[in-house]
Design a protein around this motif. Structure first.
Motif, PDB file in Angstrom:
ATOM      1  N   LEU A   1       0.738  -1.224  -0.019  1.00 37.73           N
ATOM      2  CA  LEU A   1       0.072  -0.039  -0.023  1.00 37.73           C
ATOM      3  C   LEU A   1       0.799   1.106  -0.089  1.00 37.73           C
ATOM      4  CD1 LEU A   1      -2.843  -0.879   2.630  1.00 37.73           C
ATOM      5  CD2 LEU A   1      -2.901  -0.832  -0.137  1.00 37.73           C
ATOM      6  N   ALA A   2       1.937   1.121   0.547  1.00 35.67           N
ATOM      7  CA  ALA A   2       2.867   2.384   0.574  1.00 35.67           C
ATOM      8  C   ALA A   2       3.233   2.682  -0.654  1.00 35.67           C
ATOM      9  CB  ALA A   2       3.861   2.107   1.833  1.00 35.67           C
ATOM     10  N   ASP A   3       3.390   2.063  -1.457  1.00 37.76           N
ATOM     11  CA  ASP A   3       3.804   2.115  -2.811  1.00 37.76           C
ATOM     12  C   ASP A   3       2.800   2.561  -3.938  1.00 37.76           C
ATOM     13  OD1 ASP A   3       6.339   1.593  -2.090  1.00 37.76           O
ATOM     14  OD2 ASP A   3       6.388  -0.576  -2.618  1.00 37.76           O
ATOM     15  N   GLN A   4       1.579   2.245  -3.510  1.00 40.65           N
ATOM     16  CA  GLN A   4       0.480   2.542  -4.378  1.00 40.65           C
ATOM     17  C   GLN A   4       0.340   4.073  -4.283  1.00 40.65           C
ATOM     18  OE1 GLN A   4      -1.038   0.321  -6.021  1.00 40.65           O
ATOM     19  NE2 GLN A   4      -1.143  -1.288  -4.842  1.00 40.65           N
ATOM     20  N   PRO A   5       0.281   4.766  -5.540  1.00 39.60           N
ATOM     21  CA  PRO A   5       0.535   6.131  -5.650  1.00 39.60           C
ATOM     22  C   PRO A   5      -0.704   7.087  -5.077  1.00 39.60           C
ATOM     23  CG  PRO A   5       0.921   5.112  -7.840  1.00 39.60           C
ATOM     24  CD  PRO A   5       0.492   4.064  -6.972  1.00 39.60           C
ATOM     25  N   LEU A   6      -2.023   6.413  -4.952  1.00 42.04           N
ATOM     26  CA  LEU A   6      -2.856   7.080  -4.299  1.00 42.04           C
ATOM     27  C   LEU A   6      -3.085   7.060  -2.892  1.00 42.04           C
ATOM     28  CD1 LEU A   6      -5.462   8.791  -5.108  1.00 42.04           C
ATOM     29  CD2 LEU A   6      -6.824   6.830  -5.165  1.00 42.04           C
TER      30      LEU A   6
ATOM     31  N   LEU B   1      -1.563   9.545   2.629  1.00 39.57           N
ATOM     32  CA  LEU B   1      -0.661   9.530   3.845  1.00 39.57           C
ATOM     33  C   LEU B   1      -0.016  10.852   3.664  1.00 39.57           C
ATOM     34  CD1 LEU B   1       0.623   6.055   3.488  1.00 39.57           C
ATOM     35  CD2 LEU B   1      -1.039   6.878   5.179  1.00 39.57           C
ATOM     36  N   ALA B   2       0.257  11.372   2.467  1.00 40.63           N
ATOM     37  CA  ALA B   2       1.158  12.688   2.375  1.00 40.63           C
ATOM     38  C   ALA B   2       0.052  13.711   2.843  1.00 40.63           C
ATOM     39  CB  ALA B   2       1.677  12.788   1.149  1.00 40.63           C
ATOM     40  N   ASP B   3      -1.057  13.892   2.449  1.00 39.71           N
ATOM     41  CA  ASP B   3      -2.099  14.798   2.939  1.00 39.71           C
ATOM     42  C   ASP B   3      -2.284  14.862   4.324  1.00 39.71           C
ATOM     43  OD1 ASP B   3      -3.593  16.951   2.258  1.00 39.71           O
ATOM     44  OD2 ASP B   3      -5.042  15.604   0.994  1.00 39.71           O
ATOM     45  N   LEU B   4      -2.625  13.532   4.743  1.00 31.70           N
ATOM     46  CA  LEU B   4      -2.727  13.663   6.371  1.00 31.70           C
ATOM     47  C   LEU B   4      -1.365  14.010   7.049  1.00 31.70           C
ATOM     48  CD1 LEU B   4      -4.279  10.082   6.489  1.00 31.70           C
ATOM     49  CD2 LEU B   4      -5.503  12.254   6.944  1.00 31.70           C
ATOM     50  N   ALA B   5      -0.152  13.610   6.424  1.00 26.52           N
ATOM     51  CA  ALA B   5       1.139  14.222   7.121  1.00 26.52           C
ATOM     52  C   ALA B   5       1.184  16.048   7.317  1.00 26.52           C
ATOM     53  CB  ALA B   5       2.280  13.406   6.314  1.00 26.52           C
ATOM     54  N   LEU B   6       0.649  16.262   6.156  1.00 28.74           N
ATOM     55  CA  LEU B   6       0.624  17.843   6.183  1.00 28.74           C
ATOM     56  C   LEU B   6      -0.290  18.394   7.329  1.00 28.74           C
ATOM     57  CD1 LEU B   6       0.276  18.900   2.252  1.00 28.74           C
ATOM     58  CD2 LEU B   6       2.332  19.007   3.800  1.00 28.74           C
ATOM     59  N   GLU B   7      -1.527  17.725   7.430  1.00 23.65           N
ATOM     60  CA  GLU B   7      -2.297  18.213   8.412  1.00 23.65           C
ATOM     61  C   GLU B   7      -2.021  17.920   9.781  1.00 23.65           C
ATOM     62  OE1 GLU B   7      -5.787  20.436   8.968  1.00 23.65           O
ATOM     63  OE2 GLU B   7      -5.276  19.529   7.193  1.00 23.65           O
ATOM     64  N   SER B   8      -1.218  16.812  10.001  1.00 24.28           N
ATOM     65  CA  SER B   8      -0.751  16.609  11.076  1.00 24.28           C
ATOM     66  C   SER B   8       0.717  17.628  11.565  1.00 24.28           C
ATOM     67  CB  SER B   8       0.008  15.262  11.276  1.00 24.28           C
ATOM     68  OG  SER B   8       0.440  14.731  12.343  1.00 24.28           O
TER      69      SER B   8
ATOM     70  N   CYS C   1     -11.554  16.118   0.033  1.00 21.58           N
ATOM     71  CA  CYS C   1     -11.111  15.002   0.918  1.00 21.58           C
ATOM     72  C   CYS C   1      -9.717  14.772   1.081  1.00 21.58           C
ATOM     73  CB  CYS C   1     -11.896  13.711   0.377  1.00 21.58           C
ATOM     74  SG  CYS C   1     -13.701  13.494   0.271  1.00 21.58           S
ATOM     75  N   PHE C   2      -9.318  14.445   2.088  1.00 22.35           N
ATOM     76  CA  PHE C   2      -7.763  13.992   2.093  1.00 22.35           C
ATOM     77  C   PHE C   2      -7.298  13.055   0.870  1.00 22.35           C
ATOM     78  CE2 PHE C   2      -8.403  15.096   6.475  1.00 22.35           C
ATOM     79  CZ  PHE C   2      -7.712  15.948   6.892  1.00 22.35           C
ATOM     80  N   GLY C   3      -6.099  13.423   0.403  1.00 19.41           N
ATOM     81  CA  GLY C   3      -5.716  12.489  -0.759  1.00 19.41           C
ATOM     82  C   GLY C   3      -5.981  13.076  -1.970  1.00 19.41           C
ATOM     83  N   THR C   4      -5.977  14.486  -1.952  1.00 18.70           N
ATOM     84  CA  THR C   4      -6.142  15.124  -3.268  1.00 18.70           C
ATOM     85  C   THR C   4      -5.213  16.296  -3.444  1.00 18.70           C
ATOM     86  OG1 THR C   4      -7.789  16.642  -2.287  1.00 18.70           O
ATOM     87  CG2 THR C   4      -8.906  14.835  -3.340  1.00 18.70           C
ATOM     88  N   LEU C   5      -4.048  15.796  -3.135  1.00 18.02           N
ATOM     89  CA  LEU C   5      -2.917  16.844  -3.293  1.00 18.02           C
ATOM     90  C   LEU C   5      -2.579  16.964  -4.978  1.00 18.02           C
ATOM     91  CD1 LEU C   5      -0.159  15.591  -0.650  1.00 18.02           C
ATOM     92  CD2 LEU C   5      -1.930  17.368  -0.493  1.00 18.02           C
TER      93      LEU C   5
ATOM     94  N   GLY D   1      10.786   5.540   6.390  1.00 21.80           N
ATOM     95  CA  GLY D   1      10.633   4.136   5.950  1.00 21.80           C
ATOM     96  C   GLY D   1       9.457   3.813   5.208  1.00 21.80           C
ATOM     97  N   THR D   2       8.639   4.967   4.936  1.00 22.45           N
ATOM     98  CA  THR D   2       7.547   4.711   4.003  1.00 22.45           C
ATOM     99  C   THR D   2       7.975   4.854   2.609  1.00 22.45           C
ATOM    100  OG1 THR D   2       6.035   5.484   5.631  1.00 22.45           O
ATOM    101  CG2 THR D   2       5.069   5.219   3.447  1.00 22.45           C
ATOM    102  N   VAL D   3       8.785   5.592   2.203  1.00 21.81           N
ATOM    103  CA  VAL D   3       9.300   5.704   0.947  1.00 21.81           C
ATOM    104  C   VAL D   3      10.453   4.864   0.479  1.00 21.81           C
ATOM    105  CG1 VAL D   3       8.799   8.350   1.071  1.00 21.81           C
ATOM    106  CG2 VAL D   3      10.927   7.513   1.706  1.00 21.81           C
TER     107      VAL D   3
END
Length: 569
Positions: A354-359, A364-371, A547-551, A567-569
């Motif tokens: 899942l960590a390699d799936q683009p969407l 996860l990146a969008d959530l990371a920004l918010e966090s 929604c989140f995930g629309t970067l 470790g996710t990348v």
């Protein structure tokens, strides 16, 4: 438990030959468990670049070792199990003892006491008020951000104890007795004379059934006694958390108007002060923490501050607990993001992790920004609180408006954030064993406690209109990032125009823009360009969905994930 051999014997007929050989129904031969992530714990809850950088930036770098140690403890299996058990075994009300005596006590699972003992011992309650080091309140907030990875419920009495001290200082004679005990690092459960305990916990009782946040409609009465400063209370409170605290700050109607009072559970002579717990609230979340409806009838109370100035007196407590609402929302965001990232690293779907799936990476990146935006703002607010305590007038003005802005926005973002993080685990996230449903249920209380969204939005308008210097303090902070990002500059201009036409109808719109420009300003100045640029492009530039995930394609997803979830990348 029967051994495999014993179970085999039990399955044979009592007479005749043994049953035909074949696969045992208990052998697990029907399936093999694969593609499930390992347990997250142990992990380091302090392994968060935004948190550690903010800790240093806001003047508490000296506490980093302590915060890191607490982070390892918070992410350990033992503390995570404490949190699970404290929520699974909820508090139980005992109104009477076996002989029929009224006792009004609440029993907690031992894990609750383990959580409380750690939080108080680590200085997350009133300890900063006894610490002269600059940054003491920042260190405490950073500790809350990592210890919040365990259980949110027990942080309620921890927060109220911290917040009670500045309100109590309105009555110096009472503060002299109780403040050293509230600032202590010893947790001693059980009710006895407060002055005889090595450490105290404080709660508060403000709301009543007919008014809620409109505390001026309170009907609880306070009648003066022959002893100066001592009153008796009569009335019913609607939502009072942590009834096993030692003392409470309570609002009641005195002859001179709504006033603030200190109510101990046990009186100086050792007798129980009338504090009749009618019932415990059956809440959506926050289940480990007891919230109750207490009834006062001849309850002895000591006046805190002048008569008729109850709201002004207790507002200092509210300012502190609002900061903690922001802190706990940010902690829940970070906790659920870490859970989602861990799952994505180990779960495969459609031929890839899942960590390699683009969407999924976009989500996860969008959530990371918010966090990161929430964590950075939380620590900035803590820095303002720390400097305000030390007499900085500019920081006092900034704290006044920015805390209300942060309380409105970050706590509003919490439920949507935790829902998205839960969804990253799919069906695994929807079952209680994952812990994600508990975090999801916790999130809404933080936007309700200490004033719902409307209350906080209108409070911002009140500060702008009635308290000189608050709006100026906010714009002075925003000015520090001028020229760094055109989208931020344009948003600040919009904000100034919005303020000209500010009205209650548009209060939420105004406060949302304040929050986003403030977060963007902090990220532009202090975060890597990958984070700041994506935040400004989406939250201010309009290049974002609902929604989140629309970067957008331009977002440096890899850079964002490398910072937030190594470790996710």
């Amino acid at each position: 438990m029967a051994s495999p051999l014993a179970r085999e014997r039990q399955q044979r007929p009592q007479d005749g030959p043994p049953a035909p050989a074949g696969p045992s129904p208990t052998s697990g031969a029907t399936h093999e468990v694969t593609n499930q992530p390992p347990p997250l714990a142990p992990y380091d809850a302090a392994d968060d670049a935004a948190l550690l950088e903010g800790l240093r930036r806001e003047g508490a770098g000296w506490a980093e070792e302590q915060v890191r140690r607490l982070g390892e403890l918070a992410g350990g299996p033992e503390a995570q199990e404490w949190a699970e058990q404290a929520n699974r075994h909820e508090p139980e009300l005992r109104t009477h003892d076996r002989y029929g005596h009224r006792i009004d006590e609440v029993d907690f699972h031992p894990s609750w006491h383990d959580l409380m003992r750690t939080a108080v011992g680590e200085g997350l309650a009133g300890a900063p008020w006894a610490d002269e080091r600059p940054g003491a309140h920042v260190a405490r907030t950073a500790g809350g951000l990592v210890w919040g990875h365990t259980d949110a419920g027990h942080m309620c009495p921890v927060s109220m104890t911290y917040a009670a001290v500045p309100a109590l200082r309105a009555q110096p004679d009472l503060a002299a007795v109780y403040e050293p005990l509230l600032a202590g690092r010893t947790y001693e459960p059980g009710l006895r004379v407060p002055a005889e305990k090595p450490g105290l916990l404080a709660g508060m009782g403000m709301t009543e059934k007919q008014g809620g946040s409109d505390v001026r409609t309170n009907t609880t009465t306070a009648t003066p006694t022959a002893e100066p400063g001592v009153y008796t209370l009569r009335g019913h409170k609607w939502f009072t958390s942590a009834p096993m605290c030692d003392v409470f700050l309570v609002l009641a109607q005195a002859p001179g108007g709504l006033s603030c009072f200190l109510v101990p559970r046990v009186l100086p002579d050792g007798s129980r002060n009338p504090f009749r717990i009618q019932r415990l609230k059956d809440k959506l979340g926050n289940r480990s923490n007891a919230s109750c409806e207490p009834e006062f009838d001849g309850t002895v109370a000591w006046l805190v501050g002048p008569e008729g100035r109850g709201v002004k007196t207790i507002i200092e407590m509210v300012n502190c607990t609002r900061l903690d609402c922001v802190m706990m929302s940010a902690a829940l965001m970070r906790k659920t993001l870490v859970e989602a990232g861990h799952h994505a690293r180990h779960r495969r779907a459609f031929g890839a992790l899942l960590a390699d799936q683009p969407l999924m990476r976009n989500v996860l990146a969008d959530l990371a920004l918010e966090s990161e935006a929430a964590t950075t703002l939380t620590l900035r607010l803590a820095g303002a609180a720390d400097r305000a305590v030390r007499g900085d007038a500019a920081e006092t003005a900034f704290r006044r408006i920015a805390t209300a802005v942060g309380k409105y926005w970050v706590t509003k973002r919490g439920p949507a954030f935790t829902a998205e993080a839960l969804e990253c685990l799919g069906g695994n996230g929807y079952v209680e064993e994952s812990g994600m449903p508990r975090h999801y249920r916790e999130a809404p209380v933080l936007s309700i406690w200490e004033g719902s969204g409307n209350v906080n939005a209108l409070d911002v308008l009140r500060a702008v209109g009635r308290e000189p210097g608050t709006a100026e303090a906010l714009f002075a902070e925003l000015e520090l990032a001028r020229g760094a990002d055109a989208r931020l500059d344009a948003a600040v201009t919009r904000l100034k125009n919005e303020l000209v036409e500010a009205s209650p109808l548009r209060a939420r719109r105004l406060v949302e823009l304040m929050a986003l420009t403030l977060q963007a300003s902090l990220l532009v100045r202090h975060a890597p360009s990958s984070v700041a640029d994506a935040f400004c492009a989406t939250r201010l530039g309009g290049d974002w969905g609902h929604c989140f995930g629309t970067l957008p394609d331009s977002a440096d997803v890899t850079g964002i994930l490398a910072r937030a979830l190594p470790g996710t990348v």
